[in-house]
Motif scaffolding. Structure first.
Motif, PDB file in Angstrom:
ATOM      1  N   THR A 184       0.615  -1.111  -0.208  1.00  0.00           N
ATOM      2  CA  THR A 184       0.591   0.191   0.001  1.00  0.00           C
ATOM      3  C   THR A 184       0.700   1.018  -0.032  1.00  0.00           C
ATOM      4  N   ILE A 185      -0.221   2.478  -0.190  1.00  0.00           N
ATOM      5  CA  ILE A 185       0.669   3.582   0.252  1.00  0.00           C
ATOM      6  C   ILE A 185       1.315   3.610   1.069  1.00  0.00           C
ATOM      7  N   PRO A 186       0.584   3.627   2.548  1.00  0.00           N
ATOM      8  CA  PRO A 186       1.854   3.273   3.960  1.00  0.00           C
ATOM      9  C   PRO A 186       2.888   2.214   4.031  1.00  0.00           C
ATOM     10  N   MET A 187       2.749   1.931   3.141  1.00  0.00           N
ATOM     11  CA  MET A 187       3.863   0.706   3.288  1.00  0.00           C
ATOM     12  C   MET A 187       5.213   1.214   2.626  1.00  0.00           C
ATOM     13  N   GLN A 188       5.048   1.549   1.080  1.00  0.00           N
ATOM     14  CA  GLN A 188       5.415   2.089   0.463  1.00  0.00           C
ATOM     15  C   GLN A 188       6.084   3.303   1.031  1.00  0.00           C
ATOM     16  N   THR A 189       5.675   3.885   1.392  1.00  0.00           N
ATOM     17  CA  THR A 189       6.074   5.335   2.781  1.00  0.00           C
ATOM     18  C   THR A 189       7.204   5.195   4.012  1.00  0.00           C
ATOM     19  N   VAL A 190       6.950   4.140   4.399  1.00  0.00           N
ATOM     20  CA  VAL A 190       7.421   3.606   5.645  1.00  0.00           C
ATOM     21  C   VAL A 190       8.487   2.702   4.823  1.00  0.00           C
ATOM     22  N   SER A 204      -2.215  11.894   9.054  1.00  0.00           N
ATOM     23  CA  SER A 204      -3.750  11.734   8.280  1.00  0.00           C
ATOM     24  C   SER A 204      -3.308  10.869   7.040  1.00  0.00           C
ATOM     25  N   LYS A 205      -4.802  10.894   6.705  1.00  0.00           N
ATOM     26  CA  LYS A 205      -4.281  10.172   5.158  1.00  0.00           C
ATOM     27  C   LYS A 205      -3.617  10.969   3.995  1.00  0.00           C
ATOM     28  N   ARG A 206      -3.668  12.350   4.375  1.00  0.00           N
ATOM     29  CA  ARG A 206      -3.728  13.249   3.212  1.00  0.00           C
ATOM     30  C   ARG A 206      -1.699  13.842   3.809  1.00  0.00           C
ATOM     31  N   ARG A 207      -1.374  13.750   5.292  1.00  0.00           N
ATOM     32  CA  ARG A 207       0.023  13.639   5.682  1.00  0.00           C
ATOM     33  C   ARG A 207       0.587  12.856   4.882  1.00  0.00           C
ATOM     34  N   ILE A 208       0.012  11.473   5.016  1.00  0.00           N
ATOM     35  CA  ILE A 208       0.912   9.941   4.172  1.00  0.00           C
ATOM     36  C   ILE A 208       0.989  10.441   2.745  1.00  0.00           C
ATOM     37  N   MET A 209       0.329  10.726   2.000  1.00  0.00           N
ATOM     38  CA  MET A 209       0.085  10.771   0.745  1.00  0.00           C
ATOM     39  C   MET A 209       1.389  12.307   0.458  1.00  0.00           C
ATOM     40  N   GLU A 210       1.023  13.368   1.729  1.00  0.00           N
ATOM     41  CA  GLU A 210       2.279  14.820   0.742  1.00  0.00           C
ATOM     42  C   GLU A 210       3.490  13.403   1.706  1.00  0.00           C
ATOM     43  N   ILE A 211       3.894  13.348   2.330  1.00  0.00           N
ATOM     44  CA  ILE A 211       4.814  12.520   2.110  1.00  0.00           C
ATOM     45  C   ILE A 211       5.719  11.508   1.350  1.00  0.00           C
ATOM     46  N   TYR A 212       4.302  11.173   0.892  1.00  0.00           N
ATOM     47  CA  TYR A 212       4.833   9.578  -0.249  1.00  0.00           C
ATOM     48  C   TYR A 212       5.407  10.462  -1.256  1.00  0.00           C
ATOM     49  N   LEU A 213       4.448  11.881  -1.673  1.00  0.00           N
ATOM     50  CA  LEU A 213       4.781  12.546  -3.395  1.00  0.00           C
ATOM     51  C   LEU A 213       5.756  13.289  -3.210  1.00  0.00           C
ATOM     52  N   ASN A 214       6.500  13.113  -1.225  1.00  0.00           N
ATOM     53  CA  ASN A 214       7.615  14.198  -1.308  1.00  0.00           C
ATOM     54  C   ASN A 214       9.071  12.982  -1.438  1.00  0.00           C
ATOM     55  N   ILE A 215       8.574  11.766  -1.436  1.00  0.00           N
ATOM     56  CA  ILE A 215      10.360  11.387  -1.333  1.00  0.00           C
ATOM     57  C   ILE A 215       9.942  10.042  -2.556  1.00  0.00           C
ATOM     58  N   ALA A 216       9.006   9.963  -2.896  1.00  0.00           N
ATOM     59  CA  ALA A 216       8.632   9.244  -4.512  1.00  0.00           C
ATOM     60  C   ALA A 216      10.177   9.068  -5.177  1.00  0.00           C
ATOM     61  N   GLU A 217      10.674   8.410  -5.539  1.00  0.00           N
ATOM     62  CA  GLU A 217      11.747   8.249  -6.567  1.00  0.00           C
ATOM     63  C   GLU A 217      10.962   8.372  -8.576  1.00  0.00           C
ATOM     64  N   TRP A 218      11.245   9.308  -8.941  1.00  0.00           N
ATOM     65  CA  TRP A 218      10.691   9.692 -10.036  1.00  0.00           C
ATOM     66  C   TRP A 218      12.369   9.671 -10.978  1.00  0.00           C
ATOM     67  N   ASN A 269      10.517   3.550   2.384  1.00  0.00           N
ATOM     68  CA  ASN A 269      11.145   4.569   1.630  1.00  0.00           C
ATOM     69  C   ASN A 269      12.167   5.534   2.452  1.00  0.00           C
ATOM     70  N   LEU A 270      11.298   5.678   3.639  1.00  0.00           N
ATOM     71  CA  LEU A 270      11.658   6.590   5.310  1.00  0.00           C
ATOM     72  C   LEU A 270      12.898   5.990   6.098  1.00  0.00           C
ATOM     73  N   PHE A 271      11.874   4.810   6.248  1.00  0.00           N
ATOM     74  CA  PHE A 271      13.442   4.155   6.636  1.00  0.00           C
ATOM     75  C   PHE A 271      13.668   2.612   6.581  1.00  0.00           C
ATOM     76  N   LEU A 272      13.454   1.415   5.767  1.00  0.00           N
ATOM     77  CA  LEU A 272      13.827   0.155   5.239  1.00  0.00           C
ATOM     78  C   LEU A 272      14.976   0.925   4.000  1.00  0.00           C
ATOM     79  N   TRP A 273      14.581  -0.437   2.921  1.00  0.00           N
ATOM     80  CA  TRP A 273      15.817  -0.147   1.714  1.00  0.00           C
ATOM     81  C   TRP A 273      14.763  -0.735   0.883  1.00  0.00           C
ATOM     82  N   ASN A 274      15.019  -0.903  -0.377  1.00  0.00           N
ATOM     83  CA  ASN A 274      14.479  -1.802  -1.747  1.00  0.00           C
ATOM     84  C   ASN A 274      14.898  -3.134  -1.265  1.00  0.00           C
ATOM     85  N   GLY A 275      13.801  -3.626  -2.662  1.00  0.00           N
ATOM     86  CA  GLY A 275      14.210  -5.655  -2.617  1.00  0.00           C
ATOM     87  C   GLY A 275      13.433  -5.659  -1.864  1.00  0.00           C
TER      88      GLY A 275
END
Length: 235
Positions: free
Chosen positions: A114-120, A149-163, A122-128
């Motif tokens: 999920t987006i919360p899972m991907q967020t944490v 909040s859901k908005r905060r989760i989405m805000e963080i995710y969209l600011n740390i996602a790798e493009w 990206n923030l704290f763990l590693w890929n793979g």
């Protein structure tokens, strides 16, 4: 008089205690950081951003508040990455049960992050794909969903996602790939960014191949009909 072989040397015991303490701190620290990252004025960085800062000498990320990110991108990312984002508690247990069942039956497992899972992650763990990482990810995602909040989760995710290499967050991605701000992304541009997220190194939203264009068309259509699924972000 010490009895040989019955007890570990005191130096070894001290080293093991230190290692255990470090591991404990590493396990507990993310939960403290989740609390620290709750206020909107805090702009977290991910482990990948820290890596690029050390190994590449920097990265491109301009933090952008949720309200200044195009709703087209928010909707496109949600329907592409986590269609039940507003309904689950950080983990989509229906999808997760399917993954476990597939694994037990020896079948190829599908993604259930999920987006919360991907967020944490990206923030704290590693890929793979590592079972240990997934086990660490689940309680972190559940905790984040309670505290943020859901908005905060989405805000963080969209600011740390790798493009792309060294390109992090919606603002840097929008400017790098399309020469516009995150606020001014069109429906098509937002859909192309969303479908490139699973593999940002091989999928170039600015130069999409035929397959990526088809996926973007599908996401663009679904995002346009997502009003009933995104009320936690746009009441």
């Amino acid at each position: 008089m010490a009895q040989g072989g019955t007890r570990a040397p005191s130096g070894l015991r001290r080293a093991l205690r230190r290692i255990a303490l470090v591991l404990l701190v590493l396990l507990v620290a993310p939960y403290g950081l989740i609390l620290l990252y709750a206020p909107g004025f805090v702009h977290p960085v991910s482990t990948l951003m820290l890596r690029d800062g050390v190994l590449r000498g920097g990265y491109d990320r301009q933090w952008t508040p949720f309200e200044k990110i195009s709703p087209h991108l928010v909707r496109s990312v949600m329907v592409s990455e986590d269609g039940q984002f507003c309904a689950h508690d950080g983990v989509d247990w229906v999808q997760m049960r399917g993954v476990v069942q597939d694994a037990l039956e020896g079948e190829t497992t599908r993604g259930a992050s999920t987006i919360p899972m991907q967020t944490v992650k990206n923030l704290f763990l590693w890929n793979g794909r590592f079972f240990l990482r997934k086990m660490l990810e689940l309680p972190l995602a559940l905790t984040a969903d309670v505290i943020w909040s859901k908005r905060r989760i989405m805000e963080i995710y969209l600011n740390i996602a790798e493009w792309g290499p060294g390109i992090y967050g919606a603002e840097a991605a929008a400017r790098h790939h399309f020469g516009v701000s995150a606020a001014n992304l069109s429906r098509r541009q937002a859909a192309l960014l969303a479908v490139s997220l699973p593999n940002p190194f091989d999928r170039n939203p600015a130069k999409p191949g035929r397959g990526l264009k088809r996926l973007a068309t599908l996401i663009e259509r679904r995002a346009g009909a997502s009003a009933d699924y995104i009320t936690c972000l746009y009441p």
